[in-house]
Motif scaffolding. Structure first.
Motif, short mmCIF file in Angstrom:
data_model
loop_
_atom_site.label_atom_id
_atom_site.label_comp_id
_atom_site.label_asym_id
_atom_site.label_seq_id
_atom_site.Cartn_x
_atom_site.Cartn_y
_atom_site.Cartn_z
N LYS A 58 -64.27 81.56 28.68
CA LYS A 58 -65.27 82.04 29.63
C LYS A 58 -64.66 82.96 30.67
CE LYS A 58 -68.34 78.05 29.15
NZ LYS A 58 -69.00 76.90 29.86
N SER A 59 -63.51 82.60 31.20
CA SER A 59 -62.89 83.42 32.24
C SER A 59 -61.96 84.48 31.68
CB SER A 59 -62.10 82.52 33.20
OG SER A 59 -60.98 81.93 32.53
N CYS A 95 -58.88 83.95 31.01
CA CYS A 95 -57.58 83.74 31.65
C CYS A 95 -56.96 82.42 31.20
CB CYS A 95 -57.73 83.72 33.18
SG CYS A 95 -58.31 85.27 33.88
N TRP A 146 -63.07 74.51 28.29
CA TRP A 146 -62.10 75.50 28.72
C TRP A 146 -60.87 75.57 27.82
CZ3 TRP A 146 -57.00 75.01 30.25
CH2 TRP A 146 -56.51 73.69 30.37
N GLU A 152 -55.91 77.75 37.89
CA GLU A 152 -56.29 78.95 37.14
C GLU A 152 -55.50 80.15 37.63
OE1 GLU A 152 -60.70 79.00 36.07
OE2 GLU A 152 -60.72 77.97 38.02
#
Length: 494
Positions: free
Chosen positions: A344-345, A347, A316, A369
């Motif tokens: 991946k997100s 954010c 991440w 998150e």
């Protein structure tokens, strides 16, 4: 690759009963563009200038036989063992004036004059509504051409208390157009009116530039240096003035990351035309100082001198490690909170690492998150400050949240142990950008830094940015102790 000099006999701080003691080892100290710190010019407790030759014990550099029983004195308050510049007995601010050589001097400013100075004057005019509104601003850009004339931000504010006096220190980054970052120091008698330095510090009580980007081509901090946190470690047997300042900071070199579709900055990067969309790969750094003015970089395990690297591909935090902030949980448990952009997100998220000595760190993973769709922090969380809860149980995190349109606001979360189960205190931000179209901070507010004044009153220092891309440092006040409602400073308040 250029070799860094080694200082023997002081590297690993480990717990021995209730104290921290030094264990045989070494720390690598980088010179480069740190000026006096090319040879680590520390000031001892007797205010003598002491310099070391390569290989000398770091304890001798600090002007004493050993450093034992180290403890954290706290981020917001430090009992001073030295005299402070006095505040006016009537509570007036101390103004900064300069002679023909640019040397700062103190003079008294009335409450009315101070408000007029910060707000741009109290006299009305036909173009009053066209003037930038400056409610809350306590530190703006420097004079044209000065080292901090283009951008200022990332305030780290500390309030130091004497028997009958107080001294405020603020470390921040600044730069002028076409230049690299520098870290500056400004001081105040009340946390509102700050003395500004025009260049690099020259004396032991000067203000101005205290650290610049590294000149070592291989280093991680050749383009950007931005302070994230200041800790002070001192001994039970020594006065606080003999403590050692630890600065954790974000450093970037020319390694850029192409991240499309959202307005990003790590940390914020602004030009006159607006917000740049370039994300620089930042890594965490550490510097030490005996006085908060003269700093030496401490090399970490990474080949660039950073404390540790970003994650490997697929993790991440593989893009960067930003805004490292450290909480002294116990003598053998230091916790670093940092942010990265999760590929991946898409954010920003906050992660945590732990250390026994403040130099070698072990990552524990992502802990908080972005919020749900439509929330003020939908794109995630960046710069933040974690503090112990007022009741002594759990932790609070005040953080910079990024909305889907790139707007920055400030939110609040809590956790029982500071490691997991972080919960937002409310769905709305605790502090927002100004709503007026001509306000200095109507585009975004972030990089929060809290200072507790008394049981219920807190000050929030923050970086603000307006529609023209001009940045400044502002102040908001909370008086109910909840940390959920801050109001911009509108008048003299000490």
């Amino acid at each position: 690759m250029q070799k860094a000099s080694s200082i023997k006999g002081f590297s690993s701080l480990v717990q021995s009963k209730n104290n921290l003691v030094d264990r045989e080892g070494s720390w690598n100290v980088r010179g480069g563009s740190s000026a006096r710190f090319a040879d680590l010019g520390f000031i001892s407790s007797k205010h003598r200038k002491v310099r070391y030759s390569h290989g000398k014990n770091l304890n001798k550099v600090l002007g004493r036989k050993c450093i034992t029983g180290l403890r954290c004195t706290g981020n917001d308050r430090l009992r001073l063992g030295q005299s402070c510049k006095k505040q006016d007995v009537e509570g007036h601010a101390v103004s900064d004036s300069k002679d023909e050589n640019g040397i700062s001097h103190n003079s008294i400013v009335s409450q009315e004059d101070l408000q007029s100075e910060i707000s741009g004057g109290s006299h009305s005019s036909p173009v009053e509504n066209l003037r930038p509104r400056t409610e809350g601003m306590v530190f703006g850009l420097g004079q044209p051409g000065s080292w901090d004339s283009m951008e200022v931000g990332c305030p780290v504010v500390r309030r130091y208390l004497g028997d009958n006096e107080q001294r405020w220190y603020m470390w921040y980054y600044g730069r002028k157009k076409g230049s690299r970052d520098s870290v500056g120091l400004t001081v105040s008698a009340n946390g509102i009116h700050w003395q500004r330095g025009t260049g690099r510090i020259e004396t032991d009580d000067d203000v101005g530039i205290v650290m610049e980007c590294s000149e070592d081509w291989w280093a991680f901090d050749t383009e950007i240096v931005r302070p994230s946190d200041i800790l002070i470690l001192s001994s039970e047997k020594l006065k606080a003035s003999s403590g050692v300042y630890w600065m954790y900071y974000s450093g970037c070199n020319a390694d850029e990351i192409n991240v499309p579709q959202v307005l990003l900055g790590n940390p914020w990067m602004f030009e006159e035309t607006g917000l740049e969309s370039t994300l620089f790969r930042s890594l965490p750094g550490l510097a030490m100082s005996p006085d908060g003015r003269n700093w030496a970089r401490i090399e970490g395990d990474h080949h660039s001198g950073a404390l540790f690297d970003a994650g490997t591909e697929g993790e991440w935090d593989s893009l960067s490690v930003g805004s490292p902030q450290v909480v002294f949980h116990s003598p053998d448990d230091l916790r670093m909170y940092y942010h990265s952009l999760d590929v991946k997100s898409g954010c920003f998220a906050v992660g945590v690492a732990r250390s026994r000595d403040g130099v070698k760190w072990v990552k524990l993973g992502k802990i908080l998150e972005g919020g749900p769709p439509g929330s003020f922090d939908e794109i995630g969380i960046t710069a933040r400050q974690v503090i112990s809860n007022q009741n002594g149980h759990g932790y609070m995190m005040i953080y910079e949240g990024v909305a889907a349109d790139g707007t920055r606001s400030i939110g609040l979360a809590r956790s029982s142990d500071g490691l997991k189960n972080w919960i937002r205190c409310q769905n709305e931000p605790v502090f927002r950008p100004a709503t007026s179209s001509n306000s200095w901070d109507n585009r975004g507010v972030g990089s929060p830094c809290l200072v507790q004044m008394d049981e219920n009153e807190w000050r929030l220092y923050y970086q603000g940015v307006g529609s023209a891309g001009r940045s400044g440092i502002g102040l908001a006040i909370s008086t109910d102790g909840s940390l959920t409602n801050f109001q911009r400073w509108h008048g003299f308040h000490v």
